[in-house]
Enzyme design. Sequence first.
Site, PDB file in Angstrom:
ATOM      1  N   GLU A 167     -54.089 -52.074 -51.975  1.00  0.00           N
ATOM      2  CA  GLU A 167     -54.942 -52.221 -51.448  1.00  0.00           C
ATOM      3  C   GLU A 167     -55.477 -53.382 -52.045  1.00  0.00           C
ATOM      4  O   GLU A 167     -56.874 -53.854 -52.044  1.00  0.00           O
ATOM      5  CB  GLU A 167     -56.006 -50.972 -52.041  1.00  0.00           C
ATOM      6  CG  GLU A 167     -56.170 -51.840 -53.885  1.00  0.00           C
ATOM      7  CD  GLU A 167     -55.515 -50.340 -54.704  1.00  0.00           C
ATOM      8  OE1 GLU A 167     -54.303 -50.372 -54.498  1.00  0.00           O
ATOM      9  OE2 GLU A 167     -55.821 -50.164 -55.685  1.00  0.00           O
ATOM     10  N   ASN A 168     -54.814 -55.128 -51.968  1.00  0.00           N
ATOM     11  CA  ASN A 168     -54.908 -56.000 -52.330  1.00  0.00           C
ATOM     12  C   ASN A 168     -56.535 -56.182 -51.251  1.00  0.00           C
ATOM     13  O   ASN A 168     -56.128 -56.302 -50.414  1.00  0.00           O
ATOM     14  CB  ASN A 168     -53.955 -56.916 -52.320  1.00  0.00           C
ATOM     15  CG  ASN A 168     -52.825 -56.708 -52.560  1.00  0.00           C
ATOM     16  OD1 ASN A 168     -52.700 -56.504 -54.380  1.00  0.00           O
ATOM     17  ND2 ASN A 168     -51.288 -56.705 -52.635  1.00  0.00           N
ATOM     18  N   HIS A 200     -56.346 -44.377 -46.924  1.00  0.00           N
ATOM     19  CA  HIS A 200     -56.881 -44.419 -48.136  1.00  0.00           C
ATOM     20  C   HIS A 200     -56.870 -46.385 -48.961  1.00  0.00           C
ATOM     21  O   HIS A 200     -58.243 -46.496 -49.814  1.00  0.00           O
ATOM     22  CB  HIS A 200     -55.374 -43.696 -49.330  1.00  0.00           C
ATOM     23  CG  HIS A 200     -55.278 -44.041 -50.245  1.00  0.00           C
ATOM     24  ND1 HIS A 200     -55.540 -43.059 -51.450  1.00  0.00           N
ATOM     25  CD2 HIS A 200     -55.111 -45.673 -51.345  1.00  0.00           C
ATOM     26  CE1 HIS A 200     -55.629 -44.013 -52.833  1.00  0.00           C
ATOM     27  NE2 HIS A 200     -55.373 -44.325 -52.720  1.00  0.00           N
ATOM     28  N   GLU A 201     -55.854 -46.978 -48.122  1.00  0.00           N
ATOM     29  CA  GLU A 201     -55.850 -48.503 -48.858  1.00  0.00           C
ATOM     30  C   GLU A 201     -57.741 -49.538 -48.179  1.00  0.00           C
ATOM     31  O   GLU A 201     -58.035 -50.315 -49.207  1.00  0.00           O
ATOM     32  CB  GLU A 201     -55.168 -49.323 -48.123  1.00  0.00           C
ATOM     33  CG  GLU A 201     -53.877 -48.330 -48.737  1.00  0.00           C
ATOM     34  CD  GLU A 201     -53.025 -48.837 -50.093  1.00  0.00           C
ATOM     35  OE1 GLU A 201     -54.380 -48.786 -51.277  1.00  0.00           O
ATOM     36  OE2 GLU A 201     -52.746 -47.954 -50.912  1.00  0.00           O
TER      37      GLU A 201
HETATM   38 ZN   LIG Z   1     -55.088 -46.026 -53.942  1.00  0.00          ZN
END
Ligand SMILES: [Zn+2]
Length: 656
Positions: A167-168, A200-201
């Site tokens: 998830e940057n 999700h990200e």
């Molecule tokens: Zn995650």
Amino acid sequence: MFEPTDARLALPCWDEPALKAPFAITMIAREGETCLSNMDVVCTQPWEPKPGAELGESYEIGSGLCAGADGAGWNATTFNPTPPMSTYLLAFAVGKFHYAETEYTSKLTGKTIPLRLYALPQAVERSTFALDAVKRALPLCETRFGVAYPLPKLDLLACNETSNGSENWGMITGSVTGFMSEADATPLQQLKRLGGTVAHELAHQWFGDIVTMAWWDDLWLNEAFAVLTGQLYLASRLWPAWDMEGDFLKTWLQPGLAADALRTSHPVETPCPDAADIMQRFDEISYSKGAAVLRMLMDIVGEDTFFEGVSVYLKRHMYGNAVAKDLWVALSEVSGRDMVTVMAAWTTKTGFPVIIVDEDGATLKITQHRFLASGDVRPDEDETLWWVPLAVKSIQSGSASVDHDAVLTGRSTTYTPASDVFKLNAETRGFYHVKYTPERLAKLGQHAASFSVADRVGLLSDATALARAGYISASDALGFACALARSETQYLHYNGVHALLLAVADTWWEDDEVSAAIDCVRVAVFRPVVDRLGYEPRADDSPDVTALRTLAVSAALTAGDGDVVRELLARFRAYMAGDSSVPSELRLSVFTAAVAYGGKHEYDAVAEVYAHSTLPPLRNQARTALGRVRDAARLARSLELVMSPDCKAGNLVSVR
Ligand SMILES: [Zn+2]
């Protein structure tokens, strides 16, 4: 990609999540290469190394670089500074990337944000699905969280090696197979995973990136939240036909219960004093139990109130850090209930309860004890009392009502349900098992049609876990499953029966007679479904029918049903002869039949697909099928193929 502690390998920094700072990044790279980082680009200019420069105040990093063998020079790309952020979310990438692009205009700020998916050229054309998901999910996030997406751009980068999404901030990374889809060639389950990962990200861009856990002991909340809002909430709204609620039971709730039923489990909130132990926090308990417990909490306060609390939490700690208790406090404020007490045992204690329902006339005696998969809980392991929302669903003259005020906080209580047809844990939103008397279980089997799919699947998975642990007899569980099967048409139910049979088969794997008997049950349950649905997809199939057909064919194949094996082998031979019309949903079973029941010729053909296909889903299916080989000599070949450097470590686990 730095999570959790690799930023310190790349630059000098205070590499802990609570120490936030703005980062101004400049990257030096070869001409013709694209540089990416969290923020948007200010400028890209030619850059000359200064060979022989002395170390000192005027020394510029990179001075020692020299021209490439082809004489190519260098460019320096400067990015705008980030908002205050944690080091683990920093990211940069360089390569000969191509991109596909779309954009999104925020309803909250009116700003237009470019959305790009970067990948190598052959992959970029397959990015529409992921990009479209981001474009549609962003407004949902902004509305639900009440906070605008804060960065000037958002990129997805499909890299080859990483197996999971990350998830940057402003630069979400994932694997090529994780983000890419073929228009017609991606099976539904894979598309669900892809969509879920992107969602999700995206949820992390708020929960994790804008507000970050103070320390890694709260990693679970970060992940649980991204699963709940990404894989469940966002995905349900982006793809309503997919039944992500049902998927949640199968993918998160049941694995979470299974992991936490082990004596060796641990609380979701566990101290993490040593940075070297952080990777161990990325486990089933953090993700699955965490998400399931958070979903139970969402059910207790209601969805709208839940997101109101999340919004308060995000605004209060914006660009800062927080701990789990800060979220419970925000939720207590908006709901007017003490969520700190409600959540305490669920997050700080190991395990979860089995709720035992005994009957005395119309009155129920409801008791909680810790559940262990081994069925042998000792008194000293059974001291926790959970705050259990019983959510009793009663059926009266065909309509269902749920008592949300029924709660068990002590060891036991009594309760009188509104009707003689009832069950606990309505819609299977609680993180616990329920054990009924054998008579009640049989009765629930008779009245199964009155309850929702989620209820029936919950009953089935409870029966499976309880039978496996010895709390009820395996024959009561199988009897219940068969009673349900009589009227059942739903995928999720059959998936539950499939899991029950796998559980029994795993337990008895050394006993040929029992294994053969289980295969008979498999054929009896799944062969009629294959006969009813056939092998060919139809234009008007719902996702549920598609998933059920795939499961039924695969289960009948696992049981070695002669007709199904013959049909699949015939289809494989036609496929080899140039008929490319094998439906993508059926392909894994067709490849598996070829490897498991075909000869050397068939095996070679699947190995050839694995070695040379350029379509990731096709290669994935061929690789998985190669693991189903039964011939000893070819087993060695399969092992050699998957252990070669061509097979990325992240893909190895799919060979089974
Ligand atoms: Zn995650």
